[in-house]
Design a protein around this motif. Structure first.
Motif, short mmCIF file in Angstrom:
data_model
loop_
_atom_site.label_atom_id
_atom_site.label_comp_id
_atom_site.label_asym_id
_atom_site.label_seq_id
_atom_site.Cartn_x
_atom_site.Cartn_y
_atom_site.Cartn_z
N THR A 41 34.92 35.75 34.48
CA THR A 41 35.08 36.67 35.60
C THR A 41 33.92 36.53 36.59
OG1 THR A 41 36.33 38.19 34.20
CG2 THR A 41 35.42 39.10 36.21
N ALA A 42 32.70 36.50 36.08
CA ALA A 42 31.53 36.34 36.96
C ALA A 42 31.54 34.97 37.61
CB ALA A 42 30.24 36.56 36.17
N GLU A 43 31.90 33.94 36.85
CA GLU A 43 31.98 32.59 37.42
C GLU A 43 32.96 32.57 38.59
OE1 GLU A 43 33.11 29.81 34.38
OE2 GLU A 43 31.40 30.36 33.10
N ASN A 44 34.12 33.18 38.40
CA ASN A 44 35.14 33.17 39.45
C ASN A 44 34.68 33.94 40.68
OD1 ASN A 44 36.98 31.49 38.21
ND2 ASN A 44 37.94 33.17 37.11
N LEU A 45 33.97 35.04 40.49
CA LEU A 45 33.48 35.79 41.64
C LEU A 45 32.47 34.96 42.44
CD1 LEU A 45 33.38 38.40 43.30
CD2 LEU A 45 31.57 39.20 41.75
N VAL A 46 31.56 34.30 41.75
CA VAL A 46 30.56 33.47 42.43
C VAL A 46 31.24 32.29 43.13
CG1 VAL A 46 28.59 31.94 42.06
CG2 VAL A 46 28.63 34.20 41.01
N LEU A 47 32.14 31.62 42.42
CA LEU A 47 32.86 30.50 43.04
C LEU A 47 33.71 30.98 44.22
CD1 LEU A 47 33.89 28.59 39.81
CD2 LEU A 47 32.44 27.68 41.66
N GLY A 48 34.37 32.10 44.05
CA GLY A 48 35.16 32.66 45.16
C GLY A 48 34.31 32.99 46.36
N THR A 49 33.10 33.49 46.10
CA THR A 49 32.17 33.81 47.19
C THR A 49 31.81 32.54 47.96
OG1 THR A 49 31.31 35.73 46.00
CG2 THR A 49 29.92 34.82 47.75
N GLY A 50 31.47 31.47 47.24
CA GLY A 50 31.16 30.21 47.91
C GLY A 50 32.35 29.66 48.68
N TRP A 67 25.06 41.72 40.73
CA TRP A 67 24.56 42.41 39.54
C TRP A 67 24.08 43.82 39.88
CZ3 TRP A 67 24.70 41.63 34.44
CH2 TRP A 67 23.77 42.27 33.64
N ARG A 68 23.53 43.96 41.06
CA ARG A 68 22.96 45.25 41.46
C ARG A 68 24.00 46.24 41.97
NH1 ARG A 68 18.65 44.35 45.69
NH2 ARG A 68 20.42 43.49 46.78
N LYS A 69 25.24 45.84 42.06
CA LYS A 69 26.29 46.68 42.61
C LYS A 69 27.01 47.44 41.51
CE LYS A 69 25.26 45.07 46.59
NZ LYS A 69 24.51 45.87 47.53
N PRO A 70 27.56 48.60 41.85
CA PRO A 70 28.24 49.41 40.83
C PRO A 70 29.61 48.84 40.44
CG PRO A 70 28.43 50.44 42.98
CD PRO A 70 27.53 49.24 43.15
N GLY A 71 30.02 49.20 39.27
CA GLY A 71 31.35 48.84 38.80
C GLY A 71 31.42 47.45 38.21
N ALA A 72 32.37 47.29 37.33
CA ALA A 72 32.60 45.98 36.70
C ALA A 72 33.28 45.06 37.70
CB ALA A 72 33.48 46.15 35.47
N ILE A 73 33.04 43.77 37.53
CA ILE A 73 33.73 42.78 38.36
C ILE A 73 35.19 42.76 37.93
CG2 ILE A 73 33.91 40.33 38.96
CD1 ILE A 73 30.92 40.09 38.16
N PRO A 74 36.11 42.91 38.88
CA PRO A 74 37.53 42.84 38.53
C PRO A 74 37.88 41.47 37.95
CG PRO A 74 37.23 43.78 40.72
CD PRO A 74 35.90 43.23 40.29
N ASP A 75 38.90 41.44 37.09
CA ASP A 75 39.24 40.19 36.41
C ASP A 75 40.37 39.42 37.08
OD1 ASP A 75 41.36 41.78 35.75
OD2 ASP A 75 41.13 41.58 33.59
#
Length: 154
Positions: A24-33, A108-116
């Motif tokens: 999930t974190a990998e996808n968020l970072v890749l999606g951001t890029g 990481w500093r933001k509230p809430g879990a990263i959506p899946d």
């Protein structure tokens, strides 16, 4: 760039080194890029942001202040830095692992879990990375992040 190469050679090892990994974190970072630059541009056309993740110098300085108060986290990021001490913002342009770490720390500093799922991650990106005043849209994120749903998701 090939998304799977970025995932396996840059994003996953970086997030694992930080202890902030997972698909999930990998996808968020890749999606951001993907939405910010498509992993093709290193400088914002009309603005101060730099690197594949388009981090603004002010945001970078804020993350450094955050790290100053967290020596345990600073110790985890230290191996990703070229040189000693916290680097100048320009390292976000050429040090892909460090830039990836800074992108992840921003979230990481933001509230809430990263959506899946991609739609949830698009909304999370818009709220916490692009901001309400930013020109990006949830729809653009979903469109740009399509490679993550077409065989390269995991």
């Amino acid at each position: 760039m090939i998304i799977q190469d970025l995932r396996e050679l840059i994003v996953r090892p970086t997030l694992d080194a930080l202890g902030m990994g997972g698909v999930t974190a990998e996808n968020l970072v890749l999606g951001t890029g993907l939405v910010e630059t498509g992993f093709r541009h290193l400088r914002q056309i009309r603005g101060p942001a730099i690197g594949f993740y388009q981090c603004e110098p002010a945001t970078y300085r804020d993350i450094l202040r955050y790290l100053e108060r967290r020596p345990d986290l600073s110790a985890r990021i230290a191996p990703l830095i070229a040189g000693e001490g916290m680097p100048d913002v320009s390292q976000l342009v050429w040090n892909l692992k460090f830039a990836t770490a800074i992108c992840r720390l921003h979230y990481w500093r933001k509230p809430g879990a990263i959506p899946d799922n991609i739609a949830g991650q698009a909304a999370y990106w818009k709220t916490h990375y692009n901001t309400a005043l930013g020109r990006g849209t949830v729809e653009k994120y979903i469109s740009c992040a399509r490679p993550l749903t077409e065989g390269n998701y995991r």
